[in-house]
Design a protein around this motif. Structure first.
Motif, PDB file in Angstrom:
ATOM      1  N   THR A   1       0.827  -1.200   0.000  1.00 37.49           N
ATOM      2  CA  THR A   1       0.000   0.000   0.000  1.00 37.49           C
ATOM      3  C   THR A   1       0.864   1.253   0.000  1.00 37.49           C
ATOM      4  O   THR A   1       0.524   2.236  -0.659  1.00 37.49           O
TER       5      THR A   1
ATOM      6  N   LYS B   1      -8.937   4.927  -4.756  1.00 37.06           N
ATOM      7  CA  LYS B   1     -10.313   4.707  -4.277  1.00 37.06           C
ATOM      8  C   LYS B   1     -10.525   5.404  -2.937  1.00 37.06           C
ATOM      9  O   LYS B   1     -11.561   6.031  -2.725  1.00 37.06           O
ATOM     10  N   ALA B   2      -9.553   5.317  -2.059  1.00 34.25           N
ATOM     11  CA  ALA B   2      -9.677   5.980  -0.757  1.00 34.25           C
ATOM     12  C   ALA B   2      -9.792   7.493  -0.920  1.00 34.25           C
ATOM     13  O   ALA B   2     -10.591   8.141  -0.236  1.00 34.25           O
TER      14      ALA B   2
ATOM     15  N   ASP C   1      -3.705  -1.581 -11.101  1.00 34.86           N
ATOM     16  CA  ASP C   1      -3.600  -2.183  -9.769  1.00 34.86           C
ATOM     17  C   ASP C   1      -2.455  -1.599  -8.948  1.00 34.86           C
ATOM     18  O   ASP C   1      -2.351  -1.870  -7.761  1.00 34.86           O
TER      19      ASP C   1
ATOM     20  N   ASP D   1      -4.741   1.564  -7.440  1.00 37.23           N
ATOM     21  CA  ASP D   1      -6.177   1.440  -7.206  1.00 37.23           C
ATOM     22  C   ASP D   1      -6.598   1.704  -5.767  1.00 37.23           C
ATOM     23  O   ASP D   1      -7.568   2.431  -5.522  1.00 37.23           O
ATOM     24  N   THR D   2      -5.911   1.161  -4.791  1.00 36.61           N
ATOM     25  CA  THR D   2      -6.337   1.288  -3.396  1.00 36.61           C
ATOM     26  C   THR D   2      -6.306   2.733  -2.898  1.00 36.61           C
ATOM     27  O   THR D   2      -7.323   3.227  -2.394  1.00 36.61           O
ATOM     28  N   PRO D   3      -5.176   3.443  -3.021  1.00 39.29           N
ATOM     29  CA  PRO D   3      -5.198   4.836  -2.540  1.00 39.29           C
ATOM     30  C   PRO D   3      -6.090   5.735  -3.391  1.00 39.29           C
ATOM     31  O   PRO D   3      -6.693   6.667  -2.870  1.00 39.29           O
TER      32      PRO D   3
ATOM     33  N   LYS E   1       1.919   1.986  -3.471  1.00 42.71           N
ATOM     34  CA  LYS E   1       0.809   2.538  -4.245  1.00 42.71           C
ATOM     35  C   LYS E   1       0.602   4.016  -3.928  1.00 42.71           C
ATOM     36  O   LYS E   1       0.370   4.828  -4.820  1.00 42.71           O
TER      37      LYS E   1
END
Length: 116
Positions: free
Chosen positions: A3, A57-58, A50, A53-55, A6
């Motif tokens: 993470t 989206k947050a 990918d 994507d996680t940060p 990312k």
């Protein structure tokens, strides 16, 4: 650890955008340039979806928080807003019409390309 990498990828494009903005004399905000650079990197497959994507989206899930400082600043300048309300109204109307027209034009162009 994944993470953090990312998050670093997103901030890297932000910092690149800020650097280029400084070189340009601040004509275009660095955050906007960073988003454009990230978009281009994603389109050119230099960065995979990918990888961010996680940060991303947050950040988009909590986007409302980013408008709080602007709202507070607007309230602090209420006298200026009252004096220039008609200029602000015209700017909002003209820019809204231009954005709607440009999005419609681009969408129509993309639909034609897709149908061919």
């Amino acid at each position: 650890m994944q993470t953090l990498i990312k998050i670093f990828a997103i901030f890297l494009f932000y910092w690149i955008g800020e650097f280029v903005s400084t070189l340009m004399g601040g004509f275009v905000p660095g955050s906007v340039l960073g988003m454009v650079f990230l978009f281009l990197a994603l389109q050119l497959k230099w960065v995979k979806e990918d990888q961010v994507d996680t940060p991303a989206k947050a950040l988009t899930d909590n986007m409302g928080l980013f408008f709080i400082p602007a709202g507070v600043g607007l309230m602090a300048q209420m006298d200026t807003v009252r004096e220039n309300w008609w200029v602000i109204l015209v700017a909002v109307l003209v820019s809204s019409v231009l954005v709607i027209a440009s999005v419609a034009y681009i969408q129509e162009h993309m639909e034609r390309r897709r149908s061919k």
